[in-house]
Structures are given as structure tokens and as C-alpha cells.
Design a protein around this motif. Structure first.
Motif, PDB file in Angstrom:
ATOM      1  N   GLY A   1      -7.897  -9.392  -5.188  1.00  0.00           N
ATOM      2  CA  GLY A   1      -7.065  -8.369  -4.551  1.00  0.00           C
ATOM      3  C   GLY A   1      -5.858  -8.017  -5.396  1.00  0.00           C
TER       4      GLY A   1
ATOM      5  N   GLU B   1     -15.133  -2.333  -2.956  1.00  0.00           N
ATOM      6  CA  GLU B   1     -14.004  -2.203  -3.898  1.00  0.00           C
ATOM      7  C   GLU B   1     -14.494  -1.669  -5.248  1.00  0.00           C
ATOM      8  OE1 GLU B   1     -10.790  -2.544  -3.255  1.00  0.00           O
ATOM      9  OE2 GLU B   1     -10.264  -4.572  -2.597  1.00  0.00           O
ATOM     10  N   TYR B   2     -15.590  -2.232  -5.735  1.00  0.00           N
ATOM     11  CA  TYR B   2     -16.148  -1.723  -7.001  1.00  0.00           C
ATOM     12  C   TYR B   2     -16.467  -0.235  -6.880  1.00  0.00           C
ATOM     13  CZ  TYR B   2     -16.753  -6.054  -9.673  1.00  0.00           C
ATOM     14  OH  TYR B   2     -16.535  -7.186 -10.403  1.00  0.00           O
TER      15      TYR B   2
ATOM     16  N   VAL C   1      -6.892  -5.638  -8.146  1.00  0.00           N
ATOM     17  CA  VAL C   1      -7.000  -4.273  -7.637  1.00  0.00           C
ATOM     18  C   VAL C   1      -5.593  -3.689  -7.448  1.00  0.00           C
ATOM     19  CG1 VAL C   1      -7.744  -2.875  -5.666  1.00  0.00           C
ATOM     20  CG2 VAL C   1      -9.221  -4.720  -6.522  1.00  0.00           C
ATOM     21  N   TYR C   2      -4.705  -4.519  -6.925  1.00  0.00           N
ATOM     22  CA  TYR C   2      -3.318  -4.085  -6.742  1.00  0.00           C
ATOM     23  C   TYR C   2      -2.684  -3.672  -8.059  1.00  0.00           C
ATOM     24  CZ  TYR C   2       1.743  -4.818  -6.022  1.00  0.00           C
ATOM     25  OH  TYR C   2       3.103  -4.693  -6.000  1.00  0.00           O
TER      26      TYR C   2
ATOM     27  N   SER D   1      -8.208   1.370  -1.455  1.00  0.00           N
ATOM     28  CA  SER D   1      -8.549   0.126  -2.154  1.00  0.00           C
ATOM     29  C   SER D   1      -7.636  -1.021  -1.713  1.00  0.00           C
ATOM     30  CB  SER D   1      -8.410   0.304  -3.671  1.00  0.00           C
ATOM     31  OG  SER D   1      -9.317   1.267  -4.123  1.00  0.00           O
TER      32      SER D   1
ATOM     33  N   ILE E   1      -8.631  -2.229   1.677  1.00  0.00           N
ATOM     34  CA  ILE E   1      -9.830  -3.088   1.648  1.00  0.00           C
ATOM     35  C   ILE E   1      -9.452  -4.503   1.180  1.00  0.00           C
ATOM     36  CG2 ILE E   1     -12.156  -3.399   0.686  1.00  0.00           C
ATOM     37  CD1 ILE E   1     -12.100  -1.014   2.499  1.00  0.00           C
ATOM     38  N   SER E   2      -8.587  -4.586   0.177  1.00  0.00           N
ATOM     39  CA  SER E   2      -8.113  -5.914  -0.254  1.00  0.00           C
ATOM     40  C   SER E   2      -7.480  -6.664   0.910  1.00  0.00           C
ATOM     41  CB  SER E   2      -7.067  -5.794  -1.361  1.00  0.00           C
ATOM     42  OG  SER E   2      -7.633  -5.241  -2.520  1.00  0.00           O
TER      43      SER E   2
ATOM     44  N   ARG F   1       0.817  -1.203   0.000  1.00  0.00           N
ATOM     45  CA  ARG F   1       0.000   0.000   0.000  1.00  0.00           C
ATOM     46  C   ARG F   1       0.859   1.264   0.000  1.00  0.00           C
ATOM     47  NH1 ARG F   1      -1.729   2.974   4.176  1.00  0.00           N
ATOM     48  NH2 ARG F   1      -3.705   4.087   3.982  1.00  0.00           N
TER      49      ARG F   1
ATOM     50  N   ILE G   1     -13.301   1.950  -6.799  1.00  0.00           N
ATOM     51  CA  ILE G   1     -12.644   2.039  -8.107  1.00  0.00           C
ATOM     52  C   ILE G   1     -13.400   3.001  -9.027  1.00  0.00           C
ATOM     53  CG2 ILE G   1     -12.177   0.697 -10.226  1.00  0.00           C
ATOM     54  CD1 ILE G   1     -10.252  -0.248  -8.253  1.00  0.00           C
TER      55      ILE G   1
ATOM     56  N   TRP H   1      -5.222   5.461  -4.178  1.00  0.00           N
ATOM     57  CA  TRP H   1      -5.375   3.998  -4.303  1.00  0.00           C
ATOM     58  C   TRP H   1      -5.178   3.272  -2.983  1.00  0.00           C
ATOM     59  CZ3 TRP H   1      -7.782   2.289  -8.307  1.00  0.00           C
ATOM     60  CH2 TRP H   1      -7.759   3.070  -9.468  1.00  0.00           C
TER      61      TRP H   1
ATOM     62  N   MET I   1     -16.164  -6.468  -1.056  1.00  0.00           N
ATOM     63  CA  MET I   1     -15.878  -6.493  -2.498  1.00  0.00           C
ATOM     64  C   MET I   1     -16.754  -5.502  -3.248  1.00  0.00           C
ATOM     65  SD  MET I   1     -15.124 -10.308  -3.568  1.00  0.00           S
ATOM     66  CE  MET I   1     -13.656 -11.057  -2.936  1.00  0.00           C
TER      67      MET I   1
END
Ligand SMILES: CC1=C(/C=C/C(C)=C/C=C/C(C)=C/C=O)C(C)(C)CCC1
Ligand SMILES: CC1=C(/C=C/C(C)=C/C=C/C(C)=C/C=O)C(C)(C)CCC1
Lengths: 241, 241
Positions: A226, A90-91, A229-230, A43, A46-47, A33, A94, A40, A87
């Protein structure tokens, strides 16, 4: 906490690898992170929380499995009750820079709740009606799929103007369609359900095909998702610099 | 640490999701604390401490519930004794740049102590008089409501000149009015109290409606409230940059 895992207990094996890989993934996301730009960071956190929560519940599930040889259905659903909404978040995160509104998040959460409540009833409360509850649960999943493939979310992503988001979003939703499909396939192997014939002879107390499917699916959908997202975050960070 | 959570034990379910979501929220607030300006960092830390303290007590309460099937009233009040004052401190910290004095904090704490001591007596010491002690407890809550809606705190917020604080403060006090109202509603379902008729048939050892109400309220008021403080801090940070 001991090692009374028997040789040949493949399901127990995946509970152990599940809990340790989830923990390792959490550390990975939290530490990495620091290498992405500020917007970012949430996010990635959260992952990390998704895999951390899963890690704790895999630890419990591993214990239930070793001690009782039965499916740890309660912990499975406790875990999903927390991780599936994350999740959805996360959407939302983003797509927020592209203008996502609260309504989109509410629709995703509503679909998730229907999916999980119906699934729990079918698995834990009235297993004799698990076909019917599986169908109801699938409607909840369909609400999510609609939103991310045809609904507002898909339009926001397409118009976001950010290549990392556009490409990454496509991979994310592919997970939600194909990766998540492993769960209902596992569910359909429950006694009385349509795919049970495939695993007829299996001794569920030693080799629960349902748990095997869920454990594989969780690894793909929690760690894999995850990582997507990363990589969106990493690509976007590189593009900004 | 074991898995003797029975299928259909919804209250047990919420003790588990409570403890894990509180832990996840603590990690969230601690880690995200790095992304706000210095003067907001203490507020985020307090949010994290509230959910962390709650997480530990939910872990205990979960155990009491699984082992005895009775309400873990002692742990409930131990938790509140620590977390409610921390929430008063959140109000104080938010309003300090606007000139909050110690007297405001003292009034909020005094109201909290009256509310919790009376509630504990009504729930644990003399349950036969729980209506009377509930009324006394409500006076304590009213002291808090008065302070934040009509008293000095409300004036300080209105004159703070900081949009993030003005807007966020309104949401915070709305939680204290509406979110906190769930607790007395749960309390009124106790045997002998005014709403007990609603849950007459319920088997309190399997489905305690009081604990269900408290668990839902805690999730809203600890995690939700913390997220409000978080978004005030984020908005204020963005405005300053
Ligand atoms: C559709 C369907 C199901 C779907 C479950 C899913 C999709 C779970 C996803 C969990 C995830 C992604 C957890 C991750 O953190 C059930 C409940 C098995 C019941 C049968 C029908
Ligand atoms: C008014 C009233 C009560 C109020 C309790 C409250 C408002 C508790 C709040 C706890 C919080 C916010 C904890 C958070 O961290 C009692 C004691 C149930 C007794 C009945 C009357």
C-alpha cells in the motif's frame, strides 16, 4: 476482548500488532487520499480497504489464537479471498491509463483463485496431501508472476510513458515475487511438508511458525505494498503540478 | 464474534466474505461519492446504503448459521425488504433527469412487495406450498422486468439523450433479469420444489445450496449493481467536464 495474552506468546503478539498496524494503515491511506490528484484517489482507497479488511480478520484471528491456540486457518483464507483480488485490482488501476484491458485482470484473478483454493484444500481439507496442493497452488501464483513480469501487464507498464508508474510498477511486482514468497515458505513448514524438519521441535499450539511467517508476510505485503502505491500516487501528483 | 467456523463449512465461509465485502463496498461507495458531480451523489449513497444494510444482516446471518446450522430465513427477508426497494429507488434516481414519474416507482415497489411477501410465505410460513408461492412471487418479479424492459422506464432511458445513462441502464436491467434469476433458482432447490432433485443428498445443515445461491446472488446484485451505478456516475462526470 481482554488481554489474556501470555508473556512469551510471540505469535499472539504479532496478531495484536498486525491488527492495530493494519487499522492505522487504513486510516493513513484514507486520510492521505485527500492529498493526491483525483485519478489516484481510487488506488489509495483500495489500499485502505485491503488493510481495513485485514485488520478485522486479524482481530478475529487474534481471538481464535488466544482462545484455542490453533491456527485460525478459516479466517486467514477468508481474508486472502478478499484482499488478494483487491491487489489484482490495484495492478489494473495503475495500468488502466496505460491501456489495461479486462483480460489482464481476469488472468490475475484466475491465478489468485487457483492459488487460494488449492492452498485452502491443502491446509484445511486434506492436510495429508498438502505437498501436492501446495504445488497446484504455486501454479496459480506462477500465472500472476508470468503476467506481471513477462505478460501484457509488464509491456503496458514499460510503455506507459509515466516515470512514476514505470518505477513504482517495478517495486510492486517485486513485492509479488519476493514478499509473497514468504507465504509458501511458511506453508512448507506444515507437518508433512518439505520444510517441516526445520521446526520439528516447535510446539505448534504455542509457536506456530506457519502463522509467524504469514503474519510477517501480511504486514509486508499489505502495508508495504500500500505504501508503494501511495508513493507512486504522490510522485505522480508532484510531477503533474 | 468467535471463531467456531469449521474447516470445510463453505456456506459459513460465504457468510463471512459476504459481510466483510459488503462493508468494504459501502466504504468504497461513500468515499468515492466525493469524486462524482452533485447530481450523482445520491445514487452512490443509495448504493452504499444497500451494501451497508446487507453487511449488518450478513453479520447476523453468519451468527445464526454458526450457532444453529439452519438457514437464517428471517434475516434474509428483513434484508431484502429494505434493499430491494432501495434498488427500485436507484432506477428512479437514474431516470429522474429523463422525466421519471412517481407512478414508475410505485409499479416497481408493488412488484417487489408481491415478490418478497409471497417468497417469505413460501419459505417460512407454509413451506409445503412453496411451489405455488414461488409462482406468485415470480409474478411480482415479472412486473419489475416488464417495467424496465418494455414499460415506461425503458422508454425514458432510451430517450434520455445521455450516453452514460443509456448504456448503464442496459447493464442495470440485465442484472435485474439475469443476476436476480439466481434467487428463484436457489429457491427451487428447497425441499418439495422442482430443482430439489439436484441437491437430494445434500445435508442442508452443513451445505445449504439455497443459502449458497442467495449469497452468491447477493454479492453480484448488491456489489456488482452498485459498481454499475458507480461507473455510470463516473462516466457521466467525465463527459460533463
Ligand atoms: C504459493 C502458495 C501459497 C501462496 C499464498 C500467497 C501468495 C498468499 C498471498 C496473500 C496476500 C498477498 C494477501 C494480501 O493481502 C499458499 C496459499 C500459502 C499455499 C502454498 C503455495
Ligand atoms: C422470483 C422469486 C424470488 C425472487 C427473489 C429475488 C429476485 C430477490 C432479490 C433480492 C435482491 C436483489 C436483493 C438485493 O439487494 C424468491 C423470493 C426467491 C422466491 C421465488 C421466486
Amino acid at each position: 476482548l481482554n488481554g489474556n495474552l501470555q508473556a512469551g506468546d510471540y505469535i499472539g503478539f504479532t496478531f495484536f500488532t498486525g491488527y492495530m498496524s493494519m487499522l492505522a494503515a487504513s486510516i493513513f491511506f484514507i486520510v492521505e487520499r485527500g492529498t493526491v490528484t483525483d485519478k489516484w484517489k481510487t488506488s489509495l482507497l483500495i489500499s485502505a480497504l485491503i488493510t481495513f479488511i485485514a485488520s478485522v480478520h486479524y482481530f478475529y484471528m487474534r481471538g481464535v489464537w488466544l482462545e484455542t491456540g490453533t491456527s485460525p486457518t478459516q479466517f486467514r483464507y477468508i481474508d486472502w479471498t478478499l484482499t488478494v483480488p483487491l491487489m489484482c485490482i490495484e495492478y489494473f488501476l495503475i495500468l488502466k491509463p496505460a491501456g489495461a484491458k479486462g483480460g489482464m485482470l481476469v488472468r490475475l484473478l484466475a491465478g489468485s483463485i487457483l492459488m487460494l483454493v488449492a492452498g485452502y484444500i491443502g491446509e484445511a481439507i486434506t492436510p495429508e496431501n498438502n505437498v501436492m496442493w501446495g504445488i497446484i497452488s504455486t501454479i496459480g501464483w506462477a500465472v500472476i508472476i508470468y503476467e506481471i513480469y513477462l505478460g501484457e501487464a509488464s509491456k503496458l507498464a514499460a510503455n506507459s510513458g509515466n516515470t512514476a508508474v514505470i518505477e513504482g510498477y517495478k517495486v510492486m511486482r517485486w513485492f509479488t515475487l519476493v514478499g509473497w514468497a514468504i507465504y509458501p515458505i511458511g506453508y512448507c513448514m506444515l507437518p508433512g511438508n518439505i520444510l517441516h524438519g526445520l521446526v520439528e521441535g516447535a510446539d505448534f499450539t504455542k509457536n506456530s511458525p506457519v502463522d509467524l511467517a504469514y503474519n510477517i508476510a501480511d504486514a509486508i505485503n499489505k502495508i508495504g505494498f500500500g505504501l508503494v502505491v501511495y508513493s507512486i500516487a504522490k510522485n505522480a501528483t508532484a510531477a503533474e503540478q
